[in-house]
Design a protein around this motif. Structure first.
Motif, PDB file in Angstrom:
ATOM      1  N   ASN A  11       0.862  -1.179   0.000  1.00 52.29           N
ATOM      2  CA  ASN A  11       0.000   0.000   0.000  1.00 52.29           C
ATOM      3  C   ASN A  11       0.895   1.225   0.000  1.00 52.29           C
ATOM      4  O   ASN A  11       1.981   1.212   0.568  1.00 52.29           O
ATOM      5  CB  ASN A  11      -0.990  -0.024   1.181  1.00 52.29           C
ATOM      6  CG  ASN A  11      -0.380   0.400   2.493  1.00 52.29           C
ATOM      7  OD1 ASN A  11       0.008   1.549   2.659  1.00 52.29           O
ATOM      8  ND2 ASN A  11      -0.292  -0.509   3.443  1.00 52.29           N
ATOM      9  N   SER A  12       0.458   2.270  -0.634  1.00 48.63           N
ATOM     10  CA  SER A  12       1.300   3.459  -0.807  1.00 48.63           C
ATOM     11  C   SER A  12       1.202   4.437   0.360  1.00 48.63           C
ATOM     12  O   SER A  12       1.905   5.434   0.377  1.00 48.63           O
ATOM     13  CB  SER A  12       0.929   4.166  -2.110  1.00 48.63           C
ATOM     14  OG  SER A  12      -0.418   4.565  -2.085  1.00 48.63           O
ATOM     15  N   VAL A  13       0.369   4.150   1.340  1.00 48.24           N
ATOM     16  CA  VAL A  13       0.212   5.054   2.480  1.00 48.24           C
ATOM     17  C   VAL A  13       1.341   4.861   3.488  1.00 48.24           C
ATOM     18  O   VAL A  13       2.054   5.798   3.826  1.00 48.24           O
ATOM     19  CB  VAL A  13      -1.156   4.862   3.163  1.00 48.24           C
ATOM     20  CG1 VAL A  13      -1.281   5.731   4.398  1.00 48.24           C
ATOM     21  CG2 VAL A  13      -2.280   5.160   2.197  1.00 48.24           C
ATOM     22  N   ASP A  14       1.501   3.625   3.993  1.00 42.34           N
ATOM     23  CA  ASP A  14       2.544   3.395   4.984  1.00 42.34           C
ATOM     24  C   ASP A  14       3.366   2.130   4.728  1.00 42.34           C
ATOM     25  O   ASP A  14       4.215   1.769   5.529  1.00 42.34           O
ATOM     26  CB  ASP A  14       1.968   3.377   6.398  1.00 42.34           C
ATOM     27  CG  ASP A  14       0.953   2.259   6.608  1.00 42.34           C
ATOM     28  OD1 ASP A  14       0.826   1.366   5.750  1.00 42.34           O
ATOM     29  OD2 ASP A  14       0.274   2.298   7.651  1.00 42.34           O
ATOM     30  N   HIS A  15       3.101   1.471   3.613  1.00 45.03           N
ATOM     31  CA  HIS A  15       3.871   0.298   3.181  1.00 45.03           C
ATOM     32  C   HIS A  15       3.825  -0.863   4.165  1.00 45.03           C
ATOM     33  O   HIS A  15       4.775  -1.636   4.263  1.00 45.03           O
ATOM     34  CB  HIS A  15       5.322   0.689   2.876  1.00 45.03           C
ATOM     35  CG  HIS A  15       5.421   1.781   1.871  1.00 45.03           C
ATOM     36  ND1 HIS A  15       5.225   1.560   0.530  1.00 45.03           N
ATOM     37  CD2 HIS A  15       5.639   3.105   2.017  1.00 45.03           C
ATOM     38  CE1 HIS A  15       5.342   2.712  -0.112  1.00 45.03           C
ATOM     39  NE2 HIS A  15       5.589   3.664   0.769  1.00 45.03           N
ATOM     40  N   PHE A  71      -6.412   4.026   7.672  1.00 46.80           N
ATOM     41  CA  PHE A  71      -6.419   4.931   6.525  1.00 46.80           C
ATOM     42  C   PHE A  71      -7.492   6.000   6.678  1.00 46.80           C
ATOM     43  O   PHE A  71      -7.269   7.163   6.374  1.00 46.80           O
ATOM     44  CB  PHE A  71      -6.617   4.156   5.228  1.00 46.80           C
ATOM     45  CG  PHE A  71      -5.559   3.107   4.992  1.00 46.80           C
ATOM     46  CD1 PHE A  71      -4.224   3.409   5.101  1.00 46.80           C
ATOM     47  CD2 PHE A  71      -5.913   1.817   4.690  1.00 46.80           C
ATOM     48  CE1 PHE A  71      -3.243   2.452   4.898  1.00 46.80           C
ATOM     49  CE2 PHE A  71      -4.949   0.845   4.470  1.00 46.80           C
ATOM     50  CZ  PHE A  71      -3.614   1.171   4.585  1.00 46.80           C
ATOM     51  N   TRP A  72      -8.673   5.612   7.139  1.00 40.70           N
ATOM     52  CA  TRP A  72      -9.767   6.576   7.313  1.00 40.70           C
ATOM     53  C   TRP A  72      -9.532   7.474   8.521  1.00 40.70           C
ATOM     54  O   TRP A  72      -9.967   8.608   8.547  1.00 40.70           O
ATOM     55  CB  TRP A  72     -11.099   5.851   7.465  1.00 40.70           C
ATOM     56  CG  TRP A  72     -11.547   5.214   6.194  1.00 40.70           C
ATOM     57  CD1 TRP A  72     -11.780   5.846   5.009  1.00 40.70           C
ATOM     58  CD2 TRP A  72     -11.779   3.837   5.962  1.00 40.70           C
ATOM     59  NE1 TRP A  72     -12.152   4.929   4.062  1.00 40.70           N
ATOM     60  CE2 TRP A  72     -12.164   3.690   4.613  1.00 40.70           C
ATOM     61  CE3 TRP A  72     -11.708   2.701   6.755  1.00 40.70           C
ATOM     62  CZ2 TRP A  72     -12.472   2.470   4.059  1.00 40.70           C
ATOM     63  CZ3 TRP A  72     -12.012   1.486   6.193  1.00 40.70           C
ATOM     64  CH2 TRP A  72     -12.388   1.381   4.859  1.00 40.70           C
ATOM     65  N   ASN A  74      -6.617   8.422   9.500  1.00 36.64           N
ATOM     66  CA  ASN A  74      -5.347   9.113   9.256  1.00 36.64           C
ATOM     67  C   ASN A  74      -4.314   8.790  10.339  1.00 36.64           C
ATOM     68  O   ASN A  74      -3.699   9.681  10.915  1.00 36.64           O
ATOM     69  CB  ASN A  74      -5.557  10.623   9.146  1.00 36.64           C
ATOM     70  CG  ASN A  74      -4.369  11.303   8.493  1.00 36.64           C
ATOM     71  OD1 ASN A  74      -3.617  10.685   7.756  1.00 36.64           O
ATOM     72  ND2 ASN A  74      -4.186  12.584   8.800  1.00 36.64           N
ATOM     73  N   PRO A  76      -1.477   6.329   9.950  1.00 36.16           N
ATOM     74  CA  PRO A  76      -0.575   5.341   9.345  1.00 36.16           C
ATOM     75  C   PRO A  76       0.464   4.860  10.349  1.00 36.16           C
ATOM     76  O   PRO A  76       0.764   5.539  11.343  1.00 36.16           O
ATOM     77  CB  PRO A  76       0.088   6.104   8.199  1.00 36.16           C
ATOM     78  CG  PRO A  76      -0.001   7.532   8.605  1.00 36.16           C
ATOM     79  CD  PRO A  76      -1.266   7.660   9.408  1.00 36.16           C
TER      80      PRO A  76
END
Length: 83
Positions: A11-15, A71-72, A74, A76
């Motif tokens: 995933n590109s948010v926190d890997h 993710f929702w 915020n 990460p």
């Protein structure tokens, strides 16, 4: 010369992996996004997911931080041991 080819699920948010149930859809469970570490983490993820299905909670390994809710909300996961 050597080469490697394969799928790299991340995933590109926190890997980090996404593990657990979806907060809005019943019976939709995630065990994805291990970014190449799936072979190492599969036994623990499998145990955690089996406990979710059987008991509705994690009993052996606490995995709530890996929920898709982060993710929702915020929130990460920030790795401190990986550059």
């Amino acid at each position: 010369m050597s080469m490697w080819g394969g799928l790299y699920d991340t995933n590109s948010v926190d890997h980090n992996a996404v593990l657990g149930e979806h907060p809005h859809y019943r019976n939709l469970l995630f065990a994805t996004g291990f970014s190449g570490h799936g072979a190492m983490e599969a036994p623990a993820a499998g145990l955690a997911m089996a406990e979710q299905v059987m008991f509705g909670e994690y009993r052996t390994i606490h995995c709530a931080e890996l929920s898709i809710r982060r993710f929702w909300e915020n929130e990460p996961i920030h790795e401190t041991i990986v550059i």
